[in-house]
Design a protein around this motif. Structure first.
Motif, PDB file in Angstrom:
ATOM      1  N   PHE A   1       2.510  -7.140  -5.628  1.00 29.57           N
ATOM      2  CA  PHE A   1       1.121  -6.697  -5.592  1.00 29.57           C
ATOM      3  C   PHE A   1       0.761  -6.174  -6.979  1.00 29.57           C
ATOM      4  CE2 PHE A   1       3.402  -2.735  -4.841  1.00 29.57           C
ATOM      5  CZ  PHE A   1       2.682  -1.816  -5.596  1.00 29.57           C
TER       6      PHE A   1
ATOM      7  N   ALA B   1       0.832  -1.202   0.000  1.00 30.57           N
ATOM      8  CA  ALA B   1       0.000   0.000   0.000  1.00 30.57           C
ATOM      9  C   ALA B   1       0.865   1.249   0.000  1.00 30.57           C
ATOM     10  CB  ALA B   1      -0.928  -0.019   1.214  1.00 30.57           C
TER      11      ALA B   1
ATOM     12  N   LEU C   1      -5.330  -4.269  -1.505  1.00 20.97           N
ATOM     13  CA  LEU C   1      -4.505  -4.618  -2.649  1.00 20.97           C
ATOM     14  C   LEU C   1      -4.514  -6.125  -2.893  1.00 20.97           C
ATOM     15  CD1 LEU C   1      -1.214  -2.532  -2.305  1.00 20.97           C
ATOM     16  CD2 LEU C   1      -2.982  -2.245  -4.030  1.00 20.97           C
ATOM     17  N   GLU C   2      -4.425  -6.515  -4.155  1.00 17.62           N
ATOM     18  CA  GLU C   2      -4.156  -7.907  -4.495  1.00 17.62           C
ATOM     19  C   GLU C   2      -2.669  -8.162  -4.282  1.00 17.62           C
ATOM     20  OE1 GLU C   2      -6.320  -9.966  -7.883  1.00 17.62           O
ATOM     21  OE2 GLU C   2      -6.345  -7.875  -8.535  1.00 17.62           O
ATOM     22  N   THR C   3      -2.328  -9.107  -3.450  1.00 18.23           N
ATOM     23  CA  THR C   3      -0.932  -9.404  -3.149  1.00 18.23           C
ATOM     24  C   THR C   3      -0.661 -10.894  -3.321  1.00 18.23           C
ATOM     25  OG1 THR C   3      -1.352  -9.726  -0.781  1.00 18.23           O
ATOM     26  CG2 THR C   3      -0.798  -7.490  -1.510  1.00 18.23           C
TER      27      THR C   3
ATOM     28  N   ALA D   1       2.277   1.583  -3.569  1.00 16.05           N
ATOM     29  CA  ALA D   1       1.232   2.025  -4.492  1.00 16.05           C
ATOM     30  C   ALA D   1       0.894   3.494  -4.288  1.00 16.05           C
ATOM     31  CB  ALA D   1      -0.014   1.165  -4.310  1.00 16.05           C
TER      32      ALA D   1
ATOM     33  N   ILE E   1      -2.205  -3.566  -9.216  1.00 19.82           N
ATOM     34  CA  ILE E   1      -3.355  -2.675  -9.392  1.00 19.82           C
ATOM     35  C   ILE E   1      -3.724  -2.732 -10.869  1.00 19.82           C
ATOM     36  CG2 ILE E   1      -4.168  -0.290  -9.300  1.00 19.82           C
ATOM     37  CD1 ILE E   1      -2.229   0.166  -6.987  1.00 19.82           C
TER      38      ILE E   1
ATOM     39  N   VAL F   1      -5.922   3.939  -5.654  1.00 15.51           N
ATOM     40  CA  VAL F   1      -5.288   2.893  -4.865  1.00 15.51           C
ATOM     41  C   VAL F   1      -6.386   2.196  -4.072  1.00 15.51           C
ATOM     42  CG1 VAL F   1      -3.628   2.329  -3.059  1.00 15.51           C
ATOM     43  CG2 VAL F   1      -3.133   4.169  -4.686  1.00 15.51           C
TER      44      VAL F   1
END
Length: 285
Positions: A163, A110, A209-211, A113, A165, A205
């Motif tokens: 990660f 995060a 988040l996809e991680t 990003a 986005i 953002v």
């Protein structure tokens, strides 16, 4: 590849896009890892005189030998998305290097990003000449996807943290079995006849988040790619998957990776970017 696209001589991008070459490639190794990436302009952009809107950047963290990477795909509806993609990659790599300087904790995706998004806001302030541009204005100029992370040693093991986005992808390639194992969800919705191309890119953002965190060991290779690569790859069980499983069995020469990535296949005319990281089984040399 199957039915090829039309053959034609590429046209130059607009006169002020000279800083965004048609193709880029990179390749080097540390004691424990080997990196290759290539980014090529798609047929559509070559024909309509548009710059390549994909970008990739990578660096080694000197203190730990970690490889830090970022891959971005500028959103086609954004006027200057090629600049947004490059700056998002630069900002993400800079920030991850800074976080690795602080210590061995898990990467704060995060934070990375937000730093990349902030860079896009700064670009918009400069471009528009206003102190506080609106979100819609930043998006209209510089919207881009982003996948970023690092591969680093944790004891005797190598671990990838990343990660994303937007809709760019990441896979682990099993070089022994030839399978492509996605690290993030795909575009397809189970039971739906069609898939969506809608993305939620930077400068937005998401709250969550996809991680992904995965161990990287033989015979696995980490792949990061934009949808110009991911869409023709599909599930990895077709001719494109067969081609790249063979070509990535060992690290190819950087120029050769760019050549292979620039395959011609009917209807697949987007920019393509692929970054790959292999563990080095032989150790330091």
């Amino acid at each position: 590849m199957d039915v090829p696209g039309l053959e034609f001589e590429a046209r130059p991008p607009s006169q002020y896009a000279f800083d965004f070459p048609d193709s880029e490639c990179e390749g080097w190794s540390t004691d424990r890892l080997t990196l290759r990436f290539a980014s090529v302009r798609g047929a559509k952009h070559r024909y309509y005189r548009q710059p390549r809107q994909d970008a990739a950047r990578a660096a080694v963290h000197e203190a730990t030998g970690s490889i830090v990477f970022a891959v971005a795909d500028g959103v086609s509806s954004a006027a200057e998305s090629h600049q947004g993609a490059v700056e998002a990659c630069r900002a993400a790599v800079e920030r991850i290097l800074h976080l690795l300087d602080r210590g061995p904790d898990r990467l704060d995706g995060a934070d990375v990003a937000a730093h990349a998004a902030q860079r896009l806001w700064e670009l918009a302030r400069w471009r528009l000449g206003v102190p506080a541009p609106q979100l819609a204005e930043v998006t209209r100029l510089y919207a881009t996807t982003l996948v970023a992370g690092a591969v680093r040693a944790t004891g005797d093991a190598l671990e990838a943290e990343l990660f994303r986005i937007g809709d760019s992808g990441a896979w682990l390639l099993d070089r022994a079995g030839g399978g492509f194992h996605p690290l993030f969800g795909g575009k397809a919705v189970p039971g739906a006849p069609l898939f969506s191309n809608e993305v939620s890119p930077l400068p937005l953002v998401p709250e969550q988040l996809e991680t992904a965190v995965r161990r990287l060991a033989e015979p696995w290779t980490l792949l990061i790619g934009t949808d110009g690569f991911g869409d023709p790859l599909g599930e990895g069980d077709g001719r494109v998957g067969e081609l790249f499983a063979g070509q990535l069995a060992t690290p190819p020469a950087p120029l050769w990776l760019g050549h292979v990535l620039d395959f011609s296949r009917e209807t697949f005319d987007d920019d393509r970017t692929l970054l790959a990281i292999w563990p080095r089984a032989e150790g330091p040399r």
